[in-house]
Design an enzyme around this catalytic site. Sequence first.
Site, mmCIF file in Angstrom:
data_model
loop_
_atom_site.group_PDB
_atom_site.id
_atom_site.type_symbol
_atom_site.label_atom_id
_atom_site.label_comp_id
_atom_site.label_asym_id
_atom_site.label_seq_id
_atom_site.Cartn_x
_atom_site.Cartn_y
_atom_site.Cartn_z
ATOM 1 N N GLU A 146 34.573 36.861 34.862
ATOM 2 C CA GLU A 146 34.433 35.295 35.638
ATOM 3 C C GLU A 146 33.345 35.373 36.501
ATOM 4 O OE1 GLU A 146 38.889 33.252 35.411
ATOM 5 O OE2 GLU A 146 38.398 34.639 37.172
HETATM 6 C C1 TNX Z 1 41.980 34.593 35.385
HETATM 7 S S1 TNX Z 1 42.384 37.053 34.010
HETATM 8 C C2 TNX Z 1 41.243 35.672 36.161
HETATM 9 C C3 TNX Z 1 42.074 36.011 37.460
HETATM 10 C C4 TNX Z 1 43.123 34.840 37.919
HETATM 11 C C5 TNX Z 1 43.746 34.575 36.702
HETATM 12 C C6 TNX Z 1 45.073 33.763 36.874
HETATM 13 C C7 TNX Z 1 40.923 37.510 34.566
HETATM 14 C C8 TNX Z 1 40.313 38.505 34.154
HETATM 15 N N1 TNX Z 1 40.677 36.766 35.649
HETATM 16 O O1 TNX Z 1 41.083 36.134 38.461
HETATM 17 O O2 TNX Z 1 43.797 35.656 38.851
HETATM 18 O O3 TNX Z 1 43.218 34.090 35.682
HETATM 19 O O4 TNX Z 1 45.704 33.607 36.125
#
Ligand code: TNX
Length: 537
Positions: free
Chosen positions: A340
């Site tokens: 992300e």
């Molecule tokens: C996505 S999974 C994210 C996290 C969040 C999560 C909550 C991932 C690699 N990144 O930063 O905590 O969703 O479900």
Amino acid sequence: MEKSIAIRALAVLFILAIIAACQEQKPVITFPPTDLAEVPMIPKPLKTIPTHTAFGLDSRTGIYTAETASGFKEVGQFLADKIKAKTQLRLSVNGGNEEVDRIIYINQSDSISLSSEEAYQLYITADSVIINAKTAEGAFRAVQTLRQVIPEESNDTLAPESIWPIPSGKIIDNPNMEYRGAMLDVARHFFSVEDVKKYIDLLAYYKFNVLHLHLTDDQGWRIEIKSWPRLTEVGGSTEVGGAEGGFYTQEDYTDIVNYAAKHFITIVPEVDMPGHTNAASVAYPILNGNGKVPQLYTGTRVGFSTFDANKDTVYSFIDDVVREISELTPGPYFHIGGDESHVTKKKDYILFVEKVEKIVQKHGKRMIGWDEITQANIGTNSIAQHWENPANGIAAAKNGSQIILSPAKKAYLDMQYDTLSKYGLHWAAYIPVDSAYIWTPETYLEGVSIDHILGIEAPLWSETISNIDELEYLAFPRVIGYSELGWSSEANRSWENYKVRLAKQAPFLDRMDVKYYPSKLIDWEKSKYTYEEIQKD
Ligand code: TNX
């Protein structure tokens, strides 16, 4: 009339005397033993062959181990401690009790049928329990099976003292997947060393071998780095919701690593970057690459922070962080996050991942990253953790990398069970207990063959949970199912069969004081808390 009562009383006394005389010797178990194949073991072993008699575990049982093979004696002591906690029996390890007349022997064997380091055989007969394993790790996994086949309750009608009848037979076992992990996010909310240790205790019982710690994120930096002290002084000072936060000193982290190692669990440290780095950038604004003045953040948005991928200082910082953490981490992996990074330009992201991969390798570790890292040209030794985009996972396998499966809609422990769940999110799915179990990691990603799948991992993100009870509500019982998906062969997995064994975990979970979510899909054997009690505020 009186005479016949007297005769009957005499007869009863006589029978009691005979029974008492018999009991001077080994208590003979005459009741119909339970079937070893019916014992609710999780994960289900590869092969279980019942022989329909029983081993009587009592105070005259002694534990013996291979004495020269490394780690076996410690595994024997671990077993003695767990038997003590379950039954109050204090069994000697490698001698010391003259009264021993039945033994548990933990043997080192190089037999070729023990192909993997974690494989074991467990033979239970009326007078001995024998574990064969190539390594202490295999012996440790066997000990978890043995713990599970010891009944919760003793049978006190058989002998002058309590006896725990263990159904006899043979268990041949070997894990289906090499990497069987759970992840805990200690960055959104901080969890104490004690909480982490309790989670390790429970994971070990179900044969997990990895605990991945998500140590840094926008809301907090949780591991002391001696060369950059403000990371924890400033970056560790808060958490989601604005409470105090916290961090592990290097001694705390080492304590966790050592505790995990005693449970044959490898710690995988994660420093999430280039995104999810707000806390680090508040501590050292020179790292920041999003053009804004970083402020401590206690909300739950993602994707707004980034390191500056074009600054040398950023890479010397990362070199220090990876070096200090790697020195404290005996396991082979270092997780760089990589998810992300919405405000990092794509070309910068690629440059960043490729440079950081070199740093990780320089410090002797194998890189893991969330599936976005496959946009970069990563080496085949690096591992992609699939969480969201199947195309990324598939591309990683094509590139020759191995994959860890953590698909959010199946394996995310922070997803709510249903609309009534007290904690958790539901952006990927609601994941009731059956849905968490009913999927096939082996064929989950189209076209990705089993040799590219290193294993599975169940991440627990902590935006909505801040203490151990809340952690347990989301993790249990679902995490138990992931242990079976990772360990047991596909042919040995079935929801109908699993849910009956899961129901019978209740006495263990209660004894361990686990506030699990007593899902109504399961006919729990007996439970300290009802569904209604757990659901109320
Ligand atoms: C996505 S999974 C994210 C996290 C969040 C999560 C909550 C991932 C690699 N990144 O930063 O905590 O969703 O479900």
